[in-house]
Design a protein around this motif. Structure first.
Motif, PDB file in Angstrom:
ATOM      1  N   PHE A 281       0.856  -1.192   0.000  1.00 36.20           N
ATOM      2  CA  PHE A 281       0.000   0.000   0.000  1.00 36.20           C
ATOM      3  C   PHE A 281       0.889   1.238   0.000  1.00 36.20           C
ATOM      4  O   PHE A 281       1.896   1.299   0.698  1.00 36.20           O
ATOM      5  N   ASN A 282       0.501   2.222  -0.796  1.00 33.80           N
ATOM      6  CA  ASN A 282       1.258   3.465  -0.851  1.00 33.80           C
ATOM      7  C   ASN A 282       0.780   4.493   0.164  1.00 33.80           C
ATOM      8  O   ASN A 282       1.478   5.466   0.446  1.00 33.80           O
ATOM      9  N   THR A 283      -0.411   4.287   0.708  1.00 34.02           N
ATOM     10  CA  THR A 283      -0.969   5.190   1.707  1.00 34.02           C
ATOM     11  C   THR A 283      -1.647   4.370   2.792  1.00 34.02           C
ATOM     12  O   THR A 283      -2.367   3.408   2.496  1.00 34.02           O
ATOM     13  N   PRO A 297      -4.531  10.424   7.137  1.00 39.61           N
ATOM     14  CA  PRO A 297      -3.416   9.861   6.351  1.00 39.61           C
ATOM     15  C   PRO A 297      -2.095   9.914   7.116  1.00 39.61           C
ATOM     16  O   PRO A 297      -1.805  10.883   7.809  1.00 39.61           O
ATOM     17  N   MET A 298      -1.292   8.857   6.952  1.00 36.53           N
ATOM     18  CA  MET A 298       0.033   8.785   7.534  1.00 36.53           C
ATOM     19  C   MET A 298       1.067   9.189   6.479  1.00 36.53           C
ATOM     20  O   MET A 298       0.769   9.157   5.281  1.00 36.53           O
ATOM     21  N   LYS A 299       2.257   9.553   6.932  1.00 40.89           N
ATOM     22  CA  LYS A 299       3.342   9.884   6.002  1.00 40.89           C
ATOM     23  C   LYS A 299       4.185   8.639   5.753  1.00 40.89           C
ATOM     24  O   LYS A 299       4.449   7.858   6.665  1.00 40.89           O
ATOM     25  N   GLN A 300       4.617   8.466   4.499  1.00 36.22           N
ATOM     26  CA  GLN A 300       5.525   7.380   4.164  1.00 36.22           C
ATOM     27  C   GLN A 300       6.950   7.795   4.534  1.00 36.22           C
ATOM     28  O   GLN A 300       7.357   8.931   4.269  1.00 36.22           O
ATOM     29  N   ASP A 301       7.678   6.909   5.181  1.00 42.41           N
ATOM     30  CA  ASP A 301       9.033   7.207   5.619  1.00 42.41           C
ATOM     31  C   ASP A 301       9.895   7.635   4.424  1.00 42.41           C
ATOM     32  O   ASP A 301       9.795   7.050   3.342  1.00 42.41           O
ATOM     33  N   PRO A 302      10.770   8.644   4.598  1.00 44.42           N
ATOM     34  CA  PRO A 302      11.561   9.131   3.470  1.00 44.42           C
ATOM     35  C   PRO A 302      12.652   8.175   2.997  1.00 44.42           C
ATOM     36  O   PRO A 302      13.181   8.329   1.892  1.00 44.42           O
ATOM     37  N   TYR A 463       8.929  16.189   8.017  1.00 44.74           N
ATOM     38  CA  TYR A 463       9.481  14.975   8.598  1.00 44.74           C
ATOM     39  C   TYR A 463      10.275  15.343   9.844  1.00 44.74           C
ATOM     40  O   TYR A 463      11.072  16.292   9.828  1.00 44.74           O
ATOM     41  N   TRP A 464      10.060  14.581  10.920  1.00 44.23           N
ATOM     42  CA  TRP A 464      10.952  14.652  12.072  1.00 44.23           C
ATOM     43  C   TRP A 464      12.057  13.634  11.817  1.00 44.23           C
ATOM     44  O   TRP A 464      11.823  12.439  11.765  1.00 44.23           O
TER      45      TRP A 464
END
Length: 505
Positions: A281-283, A297-302, A463-464
Motif C-alpha cells: 500500500f502506498n498510503t 493519512p500517515m506519512k511514508q518514511d523518506p 518529517y521529524w
C-alpha cells in the motif's frame, strides 16, 4: 618575594587560624590546595584506523593545579599544536572546561579530523608529533595562570566519502545523474559502511559514485572481483579516480529487489535478495476514537517506503482505541493488533482478520506520541513511543540570518509545549530546522517531505528526522525547502503534528 609566594604563606597562616576556630570546612570549599598542574596522555603512540572511528583514540588527563588560596574558580583550556612548529597557528583544539572536568577523550574520527582541519596532517597516512597543553586559569587573577604540556605521535588515515550513490541502467533511475539512488550509512557513528535496497534489472550495469556527479570518485568491481552477482555474494570493489582503473561495472543474474551493503573501509560489496521494493500500500491511515473514527493519512518514511509515520497529541476519548486503514473510509483489510485491547507497547501486527485494536489508557493520554508502522511482509511491526518535545527549535540555512553555521542558528520563540514561531526576513536560498544545534549535523531535524520544495505561504507536512538513531537510516538524508521569494515571513512549527505554517507578511 614573588606575589605567588606571598599568597602561599598568607594561605598557610589563614589555614592555621581557621583550624583553631573550627572553620576549616569553609576553607576547603574554596582553597584548591597547591597541586602542581600536570597533563598526561594515556598513549605515546596513536595509530588511527577508520574502522574504529567511534572508539576512544586518546585520553588526556590533568591535575587540578592551584588557585593560590584565592577562593576563585578554576577554568581550563586545552590546546593541541604541532610540536616544534615555529609558525603561528591557531590551536588545534580550543575548548574550555570547568574545575570538575579534568580530562578529555578523543574519538578516532575526531582526532583525525582535527589534525587535518588544523593543517597539522595535510598528508594522510603520515605520522605527526603533537603537543597538547592544558592552561589553568584562576578566574579574576590573570597572573596565576599555569600550564603543562605533553606530546605524543599520531598516524592519520584518509577518511572515505561520507556519501554514496548507486547509478546505472540496471537501476530505476538509469544513467540519469539526478536520479541516482541514495545509499545510507548503516551506523551514523561509523563512517564508510552503506546500504541500499534497490530493484535491479538483470544483464544491465550499475556502479557507485561518491557524489551525484559522474566526474566524482566511483567504486567499481576490482580486477580480482566478480562482476556478475547473485543472491548472497560478496565481491571486491575498488576506487576509480581516473582511467588507470578499468571501469568494471556490476550486473545481477536475476531481476529482483536486493539489499546492497557497500563497505568502503574493507572494499567489499555484499548483495542479498530482499523484499519487493514497493510496499503493498502506498498510503495508510490512522483511525480510532482519537480521530472520532475518521481516517487520518500517515506519512511514508523518506528512506524506507514500507514504514508509515504518524504523530499527534493524544487527548483521551472513551475507549482509547486505534488501528490502521489501507483505504480511506474502508473497514476492510486493516492493519490491527494481534490481541484484543492490546497495550500501545505491543508491537505485533496483523493484516485483516478479527477486529482487534490497540488501546491507550486515559492516564497515558495528554501527551504526544510518534508511531512507526512497518508493513514489510513477514516483519510487520508497530512502534509507538512518547515524544519528548525539544526545548529549542532554530532555523538554519543560507536563506536565514544564521546562514549554515552551527550552533549559531536563528532561534524560534516558544508558543506552547509543542509550538514554536519565528518572524523575520528570509533571503533566497535553502532552509530547514534544527532541534538541538548539534555541530556534527547528526542530531534531530524537521525537514521538508521532498528536497527542494518551494518555501511559500501555506501549511505543510514535515518529517521529524532523528539522525541519532542509526536504525532509521537517516544519516545522509537532507531535505530542505528553497526560498525563492525573499521577504518577511512568520513561521509556525508544531513538533507533535509535524505541521509547518508559513505566512508571508
Amino acid at each position: 618575594m614573588r606575589v605567588q609566594n606571598i599568597f602561599f604563606y598568607l594561605s598557610v597562616l589563614l589555614c592555621c587560624v581557621f583550624t583553631l576556630n573550627s572553620c576549616s570546612e569553609d576553607l576547603t570549599e574554596t582553597n584548591k590546595g597547591y597541586d602542581v598542574l600536570t597533563l598526561t596522555a594515556d598513549k605515546e603512540v596513536v595509530n588511527l584506523n577508520e574502522n574504529d572511528a567511534a572508539l576512544t583514540a586518546l585520553t588526556l588527563k590533568w591535575t587540578s593545579g592551584t588557585n593560590y588560596g584565592t577562593g576563585a574558580r578554576l577554568n581550563y583550556k586545552l590546546e593541541l599544536r604541532e610540536k616544534g612548529s615555529t609558525e603561528p597557528t591557531e590551536p588545534l583544539l580550543n575548548k574550555r572546561f570547568n574545575d570538575q572536568e579534568l580530562s578529555y577523550a578523543f574519538t578516532v574520527r575526531e582526532l583525525n579530523d582535527y589534525l587535518h582541519a588544523a593543517g597539522i596532517s595535510l598528508t594522510y597516512g603520515e605520522t605527526v608529533e603533537v603537543e597538547a597543553t592544558v592552561i589553568a586559569e584562576v578566574v579574576g587573577y590573570e597572573d596565576y595562570e599555569q600550564n603543562s604540556s605533553v606530546s605524543f605521535k599520531v598516524t592519520t588515515y584518509e577518511p572515505v566519502s561520507e556519501t554514496l550513490y548507486i547509478c546505472g541502467d540496471a537501476t530505476e533511475g538509469g544513467w540519469n545523474v539526478e536520479q541516482m539512488g541514495v545509499c545510507s550509512l548503516v551506523d551514523n557513528q561509523q563512517p564508510g559502511i552503506f546500504n541500499i535496497t534497490a530493484t535491479l534489472t538483470e544483464s544491465k550495469d550499475f556502479k557507485f559514485f561518491t557524489q551525484m556527479d559522474f566526474s566524482s570518485i566511483a567504486y567499481v568491481c576490482a580486477p580480482d572481483g566478480e562482476q556478475i552477482l547473485s543472491d548472497g555474494m560478496t565481491t571486491n570493489i575498488i576506487q576509480k579516480v581516473d582511467d588507470t582503473v578499468d571501469d568494471l561495472k556490476f550486473q545481477v543474474t536475476e531481476t529482483g529487489t536486493y539489499k546492497l551493503t557497500i563497505d568502503l573501509l574493507n572494499n567489499t560489496l555484499n548483495i542479498v535478495k530482499s523484499t519487493p521494493a514497493a510496499p503493498a500500500f502506498n498510503t495508510l491511515y490512522f483511525v480510532g476514537s482519537f480521530t472520532n473514527w475518521t481516517f487520518k493519512p500517515m506519512k511514508q518514511d523518506p528512506v524506507n517506503p514500507f514504514v508509515f509515520l504518524y504523530g499527534d497529541v493524544f487527548t483521551w476519548t472513551p475507549d482509547g482505541e486505534f488501528k490502521f486503514g489501507t483505504m480511506d473510509g474502508s473497514w476492510d483489510n486493516m492493519y490491527m493488533a494481534t490481541q484484543d485491547k492490546a497495550p500501545y507497547t505491543d508491537t505485533n501486527v496483523k493484516l485483516g482478520g478479527t477486529d482487534q485494536k490497540w488501546v491507550l489508557k486515559e492516564e497515558e493520554c495528554g501527551k504526544a506520541y510518534k508511531i512507526r508502522l512497518d508493513i514489510t511482509t513477514g516483519q510487520e511491526k508497530m512502534v509507538m513511543a512518547p515524544f519528548e518535545p525539544y526545548t529549542e527549535i532554530s532555523l538554519i540555512g543560507d536563506a536565514t540570518p544564521a546562514g549554515w553555521t552551527l550552533p549559531s542558528s536563528a532561534p524560534m520563540t516558544k508558543i506552547d509545549e509543542y509550538t514554536y514561531q519565528w518572524t523575520g526576513n528570509l533571503t533566497a536560498g535553502e532552509i530547514k530546522f534544527t532541534c538541538d544545534n548539534q555541530s556534527d549535523w547528526m542530531g534531530a531535524w524537521f525537514m521538508a517531505v521532498e528536497n527542494g520544495l518551494t518555501f511559500e505561504a501555506g501549511e505543510y507536512d514535515m518529517y521529524w528526522i532523528d539522525k541519532t538513531n542509526p536504525d532509521y537510516g537517516y544519516g545522509s538524508l537532507d531535505n530542505k525547502w528553497v526560498v525563492t521569494d525573499p521577504g518577511n515571513y512568520t513561521i509556525t512549527l508544531n513538533q507533535a503534528t509535524e505541521k509547518l505554517v508559513v505566512k508571508k507578511n
